[in-house]
Design a protein around this motif. Structure first.
Motif, PDB file in Angstrom:
ATOM      1  N   GLY A 246      36.586  35.941  41.587  1.00  0.00           N
ATOM      2  CA  GLY A 246      36.449  36.270  43.274  1.00  0.00           C
ATOM      3  C   GLY A 246      36.807  36.538  44.376  1.00  0.00           C
ATOM      4  O   GLY A 246      36.127  35.388  45.540  1.00  0.00           O
ATOM      5  N   LYS A 247      38.177  35.541  43.971  1.00  0.00           N
ATOM      6  CA  LYS A 247      38.991  35.138  44.975  1.00  0.00           C
ATOM      7  C   LYS A 247      40.032  36.137  45.970  1.00  0.00           C
ATOM      8  O   LYS A 247      40.443  37.278  44.883  1.00  0.00           O
ATOM      9  N   THR A 248      39.841  36.237  46.606  1.00  0.00           N
ATOM     10  CA  THR A 248      41.603  37.560  46.957  1.00  0.00           C
ATOM     11  C   THR A 248      42.616  36.887  47.521  1.00  0.00           C
ATOM     12  O   THR A 248      42.801  35.496  48.205  1.00  0.00           O
ATOM     13  N   LYS A 249      43.588  37.495  47.910  1.00  0.00           N
ATOM     14  CA  LYS A 249      45.075  36.880  48.312  1.00  0.00           C
ATOM     15  C   LYS A 249      45.805  37.848  49.102  1.00  0.00           C
ATOM     16  O   LYS A 249      45.615  39.344  48.621  1.00  0.00           O
ATOM     17  N   LEU A 250      47.046  37.328  49.964  1.00  0.00           N
ATOM     18  CA  LEU A 250      47.701  37.853  50.657  1.00  0.00           C
ATOM     19  C   LEU A 250      48.993  38.743  49.828  1.00  0.00           C
ATOM     20  O   LEU A 250      49.541  37.519  49.252  1.00  0.00           O
TER      21      LEU A 250
END
Ligand code: NAP
Length: 294
Positions: A246-250
């Motif tokens: 459910g999280k994103t990262k660069l």
């Protein structure tokens, strides 16, 4: 394993130099260098960029003039503000934050900025000067930062094959034009590739220095890179976090895990090209000040 090209600490070093230069200038002149930043609307990403530009100015002693205009500002009003800033002697650099709302013709606005104050380096006069190798111009901030990273890492650039993935006017074309010039921070053999190439790996595999500005994660994977290449990843993308659901990262445009085991040096995302961009804007503002106070 590749050396990590630490854009964050290189940017900090350059900011220290700019700060020293600005305080020396202040002992000679009455006013500090001034940068006007114009934001139309409240796009969240643009708002953060403008805030960071203001902070950067404060850090090195540049006076910043901020203009926050409502989303429905009309083109004529913006043109009037640009004209006013062109004529203001305390403003040495003008930056109109892009993208502008759709009802405003960005090109018209960029063309209205006095090229001698165009610290973003997007005015066609500056684009043309870059093309002909006239250093009396402003390099767009991201390519300027990329060149700085490359030349700090590799001091013998003469004859190196530099391949650029992407041909945007903001990154791909200017970095290619800058790196082909005959000077000690360039003098490369330059190839640009883009989506018309049936297989970009044909080009990327030949690169001694590979600059990737495509805008998609995993555009360049390990098998597409020559052993010992220098890899500059310009991309900034949000991708699903591999460990936290459910999280994103660069992430960049380059598959860092695969490419970092083959490359000689690589920029991380974040912390590579990104921190250099605003720093080079500050450098351009001081250059504008010096040119205008000659
Ligand atoms: P852009 O205007 O979208 O241009 C992307 C270029 O890459 C286009 O020329 C496109 O080709 C080419 N391309 C896309 N996918 C490709 C593929 N699979 N193979 C070959 N070529 C491909 O993007 P941009 O403004 O140059 O930005 C590129 C990336 O850099 C983005 O992730 C952006 O967020 C990032 N960026 C970072 C900074 C920073 O400060 N760190 C600054 C600017 C941009 P076509 O022309 O054929 O469509």
């Amino acid at each position: 394993m590749a050396t990590i090209i630490d854009g964050k600490s290189i940017a900090q070093e350059i900011r220290e130099d700019i700060k020293t230069e600005v305080s020396a200038l202040l002992s000679k002149h009455q006013t500090p260098p001034g940068l006007a930043v114009v934001l139309v609307g409240a796009d969240p990403a643009s708002t953060v960029y403008v805030r960071n530009k203001h902070k950067g100015c404060e850090e090195v002693g540049i006076r910043s003039f901020e203009y926050k205009l409502p989303e429905d500002t009309d083109e004529a009003k913006l043109l009037l503000l640009v004209e006013e800033l062109n004529n203001n002697p305390e403003v040495n650099g003008i930056l109109v934050q892009l993208p502008l709302p759709k009802h405003i013709d960005s090109e018209k606005i960029i063309h209205a900025i006095n090229p001698e104050k165009d610290v973003d380096g997007f005015h066609p006069i500056n684009t043309g000067k870059i093309m002909i190798g006239d250093d009396d111009c402003f390099y767009p901030c991201t390519p300027f930062g990329i060149q700085e990273l490359i030349s700090r890492y590799e001091d013998n650039l003469k004859g190196k094959h530099l391949v650029v993935v992407g041909r945007s006017n903001i990154v791909g074309k200017p970095i290619a034009n800058m790196m082909v010039q005959k000077n000690e921070k360039a003098n490369c053999i330059v190839t640009i590739c883009h989506t018309a190439a049936p297989d970009i790996s044909y080009y990327t595999k030949q690169a001694d220095i590979l600059v990737v500005a495509a805008g998609y994660p995993n555009t360049v994977t390990g098998d597409m890179v020559k052993e010992g290449a220098i890899v500059i990843d310009v991309g900034v993308n949000r991708a699903p976090h591999p460990e936290i659901e459910g999280k994103t990262k660069l992430v960049g445009d380059v598959n860092f895990a695969e490419v970092s085991v083959k490359a000689k040096a690589i920029t991380p995302v974040p912390g590579g090209v990104g921190p250099m961009t605003i720093t080079m804007l500050l450098k351009n503002t001081v250059k504008a000040y010096n040119l205008q106070n000659k």
